[in-house]
Design a protein around this motif. Structure first.
Motif, PDB file in Angstrom:
ATOM      1  N   SER A  15     -32.473 -27.104  18.971  1.00 43.18           N
ATOM      2  CA  SER A  15     -32.919 -27.621  17.680  1.00 43.18           C
ATOM      3  C   SER A  15     -32.520 -26.677  16.545  1.00 43.18           C
ATOM      4  O   SER A  15     -32.143 -27.128  15.465  1.00 43.18           O
ATOM      5  CB  SER A  15     -34.436 -27.842  17.682  1.00 43.18           C
ATOM      6  N   LEU A  16     -32.573 -25.356  16.776  1.00 42.17           N
ATOM      7  CA  LEU A  16     -32.134 -24.399  15.758  1.00 42.17           C
ATOM      8  C   LEU A  16     -30.641 -24.515  15.488  1.00 42.17           C
ATOM      9  O   LEU A  16     -30.204 -24.464  14.340  1.00 42.17           O
ATOM     10  CB  LEU A  16     -32.480 -22.972  16.186  1.00 42.17           C
ATOM     11  N   ARG A  17     -29.850 -24.676  16.557  1.00 41.79           N
ATOM     12  CA  ARG A  17     -28.406 -24.849  16.376  1.00 41.79           C
ATOM     13  C   ARG A  17     -28.086 -26.126  15.618  1.00 41.79           C
ATOM     14  O   ARG A  17     -27.208 -26.144  14.750  1.00 41.79           O
ATOM     15  CB  ARG A  17     -27.711 -24.858  17.728  1.00 41.79           C
ATOM     16  N   ALA A  18     -28.797 -27.206  15.937  1.00 37.80           N
ATOM     17  CA  ALA A  18     -28.570 -28.474  15.246  1.00 37.80           C
ATOM     18  C   ALA A  18     -28.935 -28.358  13.769  1.00 37.80           C
ATOM     19  O   ALA A  18     -28.224 -28.880  12.900  1.00 37.80           O
ATOM     20  CB  ALA A  18     -29.380 -29.585  15.915  1.00 37.80           C
ATOM     21  N   GLU A  19     -30.036 -27.680  13.475  1.00 41.54           N
ATOM     22  CA  GLU A  19     -30.436 -27.493  12.084  1.00 41.54           C
ATOM     23  C   GLU A  19     -29.414 -26.656  11.330  1.00 41.54           C
ATOM     24  O   GLU A  19     -29.051 -26.971  10.185  1.00 41.54           O
ATOM     25  CB  GLU A  19     -31.805 -26.817  12.023  1.00 41.54           C
ATOM     26  N   ASN A  20     -28.906 -25.608  11.973  1.00 42.40           N
ATOM     27  CA  ASN A  20     -27.889 -24.772  11.354  1.00 42.40           C
ATOM     28  C   ASN A  20     -26.621 -25.584  11.083  1.00 42.40           C
ATOM     29  O   ASN A  20     -26.012 -25.461  10.027  1.00 42.40           O
ATOM     30  CB  ASN A  20     -27.577 -23.575  12.245  1.00 42.40           C
ATOM     31  N   HIS A  21     -26.241 -26.416  12.034  1.00 38.48           N
ATOM     32  CA  HIS A  21     -25.057 -27.259  11.855  1.00 38.48           C
ATOM     33  C   HIS A  21     -25.260 -28.239  10.698  1.00 38.48           C
ATOM     34  O   HIS A  21     -24.351 -28.436   9.885  1.00 38.48           O
ATOM     35  CB  HIS A  21     -24.756 -28.002  13.152  1.00 38.48           C
ATOM     36  N   ARG A  22     -26.432 -28.838  10.613  1.00 35.13           N
ATOM     37  CA  ARG A  22     -26.726 -29.761   9.505  1.00 35.13           C
ATOM     38  C   ARG A  22     -26.684 -29.036   8.164  1.00 35.13           C
ATOM     39  O   ARG A  22     -26.161 -29.565   7.181  1.00 35.13           O
ATOM     40  CB  ARG A  22     -28.096 -30.415   9.702  1.00 35.13           C
ATOM     41  N   ASN A  23     -27.206 -27.819   8.121  1.00 38.72           N
ATOM     42  CA  ASN A  23     -27.185 -27.052   6.872  1.00 38.72           C
ATOM     43  C   ASN A  23     -25.760 -26.703   6.445  1.00 38.72           C
ATOM     44  O   ASN A  23     -25.440 -26.744   5.262  1.00 38.72           O
ATOM     45  CB  ASN A  23     -28.016 -25.778   7.006  1.00 38.72           C
ATOM     46  N   ARG A  24     -24.926 -26.354   7.411  1.00 38.56           N
ATOM     47  CA  ARG A  24     -23.535 -26.035   7.085  1.00 38.56           C
ATOM     48  C   ARG A  24     -22.798 -27.268   6.585  1.00 38.56           C
ATOM     49  O   ARG A  24     -22.012 -27.192   5.652  1.00 38.56           O
ATOM     50  CB  ARG A  24     -22.814 -25.484   8.305  1.00 38.56           C
ATOM     51  N   MET A  25     -23.039 -28.392   7.219  1.00 40.75           N
ATOM     52  CA  MET A  25     -22.360 -29.618   6.810  1.00 40.75           C
ATOM     53  C   MET A  25     -22.877 -30.099   5.453  1.00 40.75           C
ATOM     54  O   MET A  25     -22.132 -30.664   4.662  1.00 40.75           O
ATOM     55  CB  MET A  25     -22.541 -30.713   7.864  1.00 40.75           C
ATOM     56  N   ALA A  26     -24.136 -29.853   5.169  1.00 40.77           N
ATOM     57  CA  ALA A  26     -24.724 -30.304   3.911  1.00 40.77           C
ATOM     58  C   ALA A  26     -24.246 -29.462   2.731  1.00 40.77           C
ATOM     59  O   ALA A  26     -24.189 -29.952   1.604  1.00 40.77           O
ATOM     60  CB  ALA A  26     -26.244 -30.251   3.992  1.00 40.77           C
ATOM     61  N   SER A  27     -23.896 -28.210   2.984  1.00 38.48           N
ATOM     62  CA  SER A  27     -23.464 -27.357   1.880  1.00 38.48           C
ATOM     63  C   SER A  27     -22.127 -27.820   1.325  1.00 38.48           C
ATOM     64  O   SER A  27     -21.873 -27.682   0.133  1.00 38.48           O
ATOM     65  CB  SER A  27     -23.379 -25.898   2.328  1.00 38.48           C
ATOM     66  N   GLY A  28     -21.270 -28.369   2.167  1.00 36.00           N
ATOM     67  CA  GLY A  28     -20.005 -28.924   1.714  1.00 36.00           C
ATOM     68  C   GLY A  28     -18.985 -27.904   1.269  1.00 36.00           C
ATOM     69  O   GLY A  28     -17.936 -28.251   0.759  1.00 36.00           O
ATOM     70  N   VAL A  29     -19.263 -26.650   1.458  1.00 38.44           N
ATOM     71  CA  VAL A  29     -18.340 -25.605   1.045  1.00 38.44           C
ATOM     72  C   VAL A  29     -17.367 -25.347   2.197  1.00 38.44           C
ATOM     73  O   VAL A  29     -17.783 -25.090   3.315  1.00 38.44           O
ATOM     74  CB  VAL A  29     -19.102 -24.301   0.698  1.00 38.44           C
ATOM     75  N   ALA A  30     -16.096 -25.445   1.880  1.00 36.54           N
ATOM     76  CA  ALA A  30     -15.089 -25.162   2.900  1.00 36.54           C
ATOM     77  C   ALA A  30     -15.020 -23.652   3.114  1.00 36.54           C
ATOM     78  O   ALA A  30     -14.926 -22.884   2.157  1.00 36.54           O
ATOM     79  CB  ALA A  30     -13.737 -25.688   2.463  1.00 36.54           C
ATOM     80  N   LYS A  31     -15.075 -23.247   4.343  1.00 33.08           N
ATOM     81  CA  LYS A  31     -15.078 -21.826   4.645  1.00 33.08           C
ATOM     82  C   LYS A  31     -13.650 -21.304   4.647  1.00 33.08           C
ATOM     83  O   LYS A  31     -12.784 -21.835   5.323  1.00 33.08           O
ATOM     84  CB  LYS A  31     -15.723 -21.595   6.007  1.00 33.08           C
ATOM     85  N   ARG A  32     -13.417 -20.276   3.861  1.00 31.07           N
ATOM     86  CA  ARG A  32     -12.099 -19.669   3.801  1.00 31.07           C
ATOM     87  C   ARG A  32     -11.987 -18.588   4.852  1.00 31.07           C
ATOM     88  O   ARG A  32     -12.978 -17.995   5.262  1.00 31.07           O
ATOM     89  CB  ARG A  32     -11.847 -19.074   2.423  1.00 31.07           C
ATOM     90  N   SER A  33     -10.776 -18.316   5.261  1.00 33.57           N
ATOM     91  CA  SER A  33     -10.548 -17.297   6.271  1.00 33.57           C
ATOM     92  C   SER A  33     -10.765 -15.913   5.669  1.00 33.57           C
ATOM     93  O   SER A  33     -10.738 -15.727   4.451  1.00 33.57           O
ATOM     94  CB  SER A  33      -9.133 -17.401   6.830  1.00 33.57           C
ATOM     95  N   LEU A  34     -10.976 -14.962   6.521  1.00 35.27           N
ATOM     96  CA  LEU A  34     -11.193 -13.587   6.082  1.00 35.27           C
ATOM     97  C   LEU A  34      -9.962 -13.065   5.351  1.00 35.27           C
ATOM     98  O   LEU A  34     -10.078 -12.384   4.326  1.00 35.27           O
ATOM     99  CB  LEU A  34     -11.513 -12.694   7.285  1.00 35.27           C
ATOM    100  N   ARG A  35      -8.786 -13.402   5.849  1.00 36.41           N
ATOM    101  CA  ARG A  35      -7.553 -12.943   5.213  1.00 36.41           C
ATOM    102  C   ARG A  35      -7.439 -13.458   3.789  1.00 36.41           C
ATOM    103  O   ARG A  35      -7.084 -12.728   2.875  1.00 36.41           O
ATOM    104  CB  ARG A  35      -6.358 -13.387   6.032  1.00 36.41           C
ATOM    105  N   SER A  36      -7.756 -14.741   3.573  1.00 31.13           N
ATOM    106  CA  SER A  36      -7.644 -15.294   2.223  1.00 31.13           C
ATOM    107  C   SER A  36      -8.702 -14.710   1.295  1.00 31.13           C
ATOM    108  O   SER A  36      -8.437 -14.477   0.112  1.00 31.13           O
ATOM    109  CB  SER A  36      -7.746 -16.818   2.253  1.00 31.13           C
ATOM    110  N   ARG A  37      -9.907 -14.436   1.821  1.00 31.46           N
ATOM    111  CA  ARG A  37     -10.940 -13.820   0.987  1.00 31.46           C
ATOM    112  C   ARG A  37     -10.565 -12.400   0.590  1.00 31.46           C
ATOM    113  O   ARG A  37     -10.776 -11.981  -0.549  1.00 31.46           O
ATOM    114  CB  ARG A  37     -12.278 -13.819   1.721  1.00 31.46           C
ATOM    115  N   ILE A  38      -9.983 -11.627   1.520  1.00 33.68           N
ATOM    116  CA  ILE A  38      -9.580 -10.255   1.204  1.00 33.68           C
ATOM    117  C   ILE A  38      -8.442 -10.260   0.200  1.00 33.68           C
ATOM    118  O   ILE A  38      -8.445  -9.475  -0.754  1.00 33.68           O
ATOM    119  CB  ILE A  38      -9.181  -9.498   2.492  1.00 33.68           C
ATOM    120  N   SER A  39      -7.476 -11.148   0.389  1.00 30.20           N
ATOM    121  CA  SER A  39      -6.349 -11.174  -0.550  1.00 30.20           C
ATOM    122  C   SER A  39      -6.802 -11.624  -1.934  1.00 30.20           C
ATOM    123  O   SER A  39      -6.315 -11.108  -2.946  1.00 30.20           O
ATOM    124  CB  SER A  39      -5.241 -12.083  -0.028  1.00 30.20           C
TER     125      SER A  39
END
Length: 66
Positions: A15-39
């Motif tokens: 249930s915690l994993r499902a809630e975390n997944h729902r929260n990530r999907m609800a945020s709608g922010v595309a996660k950038r890779s570490l390389r792109s964030r550092i650059s």
């Protein structure tokens, strides 16, 4: 009794994993890779220049290689 406790804990973790997944999907922010964030951070600070020429010293008379 131990098997029942394992079942309850696994259900709770699911249930915690499902809630975390729902929260990530609800945020709608595309996660950038570490390389792109550092650059991006380095470019904003001016650490990395826009020049594509890499300045590397020549290894003439280097004792360990040719």
């Amino acid at each position: 009794m131990n098997a029942v406790a394992v079942i309850y804990v696994n259900q709770h973790l699911d249930s915690l994993r499902a809630e975390n997944h729902r929260n990530r999907m609800a945020s709608g922010v595309a996660k950038r890779s570490l390389r792109s964030r550092i650059s991006a951070a380095a470019a904003s600070l001016g650490i990395v220049s826009a020049d594509t020429d890499v300045v590397v010293p020549r290894l003439t008379n280097y004792p360990y290689g040719g």
